[in-house]
Design a protein around this motif. Sequence first.
Motif, PDB file in Angstrom:
ATOM      1  N   ALA A  99       0.819  -1.208   0.000  1.00 47.10           N
ATOM      2  CA  ALA A  99       0.000   0.000   0.000  1.00 47.10           C
ATOM      3  C   ALA A  99       0.853   1.258   0.000  1.00 47.10           C
ATOM      4  O   ALA A  99       0.464   2.278  -0.578  1.00 47.10           O
ATOM      5  N   VAL A 100       2.025   1.198   0.647  1.00 44.26           N
ATOM      6  CA  VAL A 100       2.882   2.385   0.723  1.00 44.26           C
ATOM      7  C   VAL A 100       4.127   2.279  -0.153  1.00 44.26           C
ATOM      8  O   VAL A 100       4.848   3.267  -0.322  1.00 44.26           O
ATOM      9  N   GLY A 101       4.418   1.087  -0.688  1.00 43.47           N
ATOM     10  CA  GLY A 101       5.536   0.937  -1.610  1.00 43.47           C
ATOM     11  C   GLY A 101       6.819   0.431  -1.004  1.00 43.47           C
ATOM     12  O   GLY A 101       7.769   0.119  -1.726  1.00 43.47           O
ATOM     13  N   PHE A 102       6.893   0.344   0.322  1.00 37.56           N
ATOM     14  CA  PHE A 102       8.093  -0.172   0.978  1.00 37.56           C
ATOM     15  C   PHE A 102       7.692  -0.681   2.356  1.00 37.56           C
ATOM     16  O   PHE A 102       6.576  -0.438   2.830  1.00 37.56           O
ATOM     17  N   HIS A 103       8.604  -1.391   2.998  1.00 40.29           N
ATOM     18  CA  HIS A 103       8.326  -1.929   4.328  1.00 40.29           C
ATOM     19  C   HIS A 103       8.493  -0.799   5.356  1.00 40.29           C
ATOM     20  O   HIS A 103       9.604  -0.302   5.545  1.00 40.29           O
ATOM     21  N   PRO A 104       7.411  -0.398   6.013  1.00 46.87           N
ATOM     22  CA  PRO A 104       7.492   0.736   6.942  1.00 46.87           C
ATOM     23  C   PRO A 104       8.343   0.419   8.160  1.00 46.87           C
ATOM     24  O   PRO A 104       8.413  -0.720   8.613  1.00 46.87           O
ATOM     25  N   GLU A 105       8.960   1.447   8.695  1.00 46.55           N
ATOM     26  CA  GLU A 105       9.726   1.341   9.937  1.00 46.55           C
ATOM     27  C   GLU A 105       9.434   2.570  10.787  1.00 46.55           C
ATOM     28  O   GLU A 105       9.480   3.696  10.294  1.00 46.55           O
ATOM     29  N   ASP A 106       9.126   2.353  12.066  1.00 44.10           N
ATOM     30  CA  ASP A 106       8.866   3.446  12.998  1.00 44.10           C
ATOM     31  C   ASP A 106       7.885   4.457  12.396  1.00 44.10           C
ATOM     32  O   ASP A 106       8.136   5.661  12.359  1.00 44.10           O
ATOM     33  N   ALA A 107       6.765   3.936  11.925  1.00 49.60           N
ATOM     34  CA  ALA A 107       5.799   4.763  11.207  1.00 49.60           C
ATOM     35  C   ALA A 107       4.379   4.317  11.514  1.00 49.60           C
ATOM     36  O   ALA A 107       4.146   3.208  11.998  1.00 49.60           O
ATOM     37  N   VAL A 108       3.430   5.227  11.246  1.00 50.32           N
ATOM     38  CA  VAL A 108       2.011   4.912  11.323  1.00 50.32           C
ATOM     39  C   VAL A 108       1.479   4.871   9.895  1.00 50.32           C
ATOM     40  O   VAL A 108       1.753   5.768   9.094  1.00 50.32           O
TER      41      VAL A 108
END
Length: 371
Positions: free
Chosen positions: A22-31
């Motif tokens: 959904a966002v294009g990359f693996h999120p880190e320390d994010a909402v």
Amino acid sequence: MSVDPPLVISGLDGLVAYAPYAVGFHPEDAVVVIPVGFNTEVPAARQDIDAALENSDLSADRLRRVYSRYEHLEMAVLAYTEDQDRAEKALGITARALPENVTITAQLQVSAEQWRETISERTGPIDSAVSSQVAAELVLRGRRTPWSSQDELAQSFGPDHVLSDRVLAAAAGSRDPSLAGERDWVKRTVETAVRTQTKLGDPDAARLLQDLADIGLRDTAWSTLTVDCAAGQAALWKDLTRRAPERLRTPAATLAAFSYWLTGDGMQARVALDHAPALDTYTMARLVQTALHHAVPPNCWTRLPEQPAPTRQESHAWAAEVAAHGHAVSPSANVDRDEASRQPLTAPRSRRPEHRQPPAGGPQPGVGPTP
């Protein structure tokens, strides 16, 4: 045009597996805020946890502005952090920021090893089998594998100095002595590269980058963009952004950003704009920036109309330009020059009137040349 059926996500495991796509990359320390209903035009949103905690009023304003335009939405909110306290605070702030038309179906803390639904206290491991199943389905739909991190995504747009040196060395290629002929070459070159999915050779890359410094020729390239070919165009302009010398990078980066926005990939559109050196003075870039800031849906875009035949003045100016230094990468080919003048690239620049500001609603169909 055929439309894929909605992607059916099974359970919270599937939701966690889908979020990086959904966002294009693996999120880190994010909402991350993800739509989970059947409205495929609704964008996902991502914000650093620190920003969500420290700028809650600003975060709330942006989320309300984006999602209040829809009649009813179902959303999931995910916090990516190992810290349970920070996750719960960020999830709470984000949930309260969403407008009243949004129903929150899940709030999850996602760590490296497991997920936890904070309302029901259900937990589960990060299931590689579910991740593989979701990945296979999305690959069949033409979605690329998410980048491993936001930094990796940003680096994928980074300038390649070896390639840009090769482009500079190849800049002795010819340009058509007539402006109409060069327009035809630009259109033909872009459409062929997209159709065949091939990278341009150094001479053609150098010639196209030089041409994009002219607003009219930039608009010729822009006029070939449609939803159907946006993904192929994004790949072309991303490649040229990496290969462009800095003074010629802004038009290619902006066309890449516009192409990614047209595909619905707001994250890569933002990263492309980050690589436009003249972002603050290049009106087309500011238009794309406005569209991204206000989450303008790509379906509002109408293809640019065909350009009229060049005037005699434009043709004479182009002929003089080619005769003077048509094969050179001109240091004065600045991207913020006034497009109305249609002067050779070495002419003094005139300033754009202050009232010509980008519209608040994002790109407007049919608007004339925009530097």
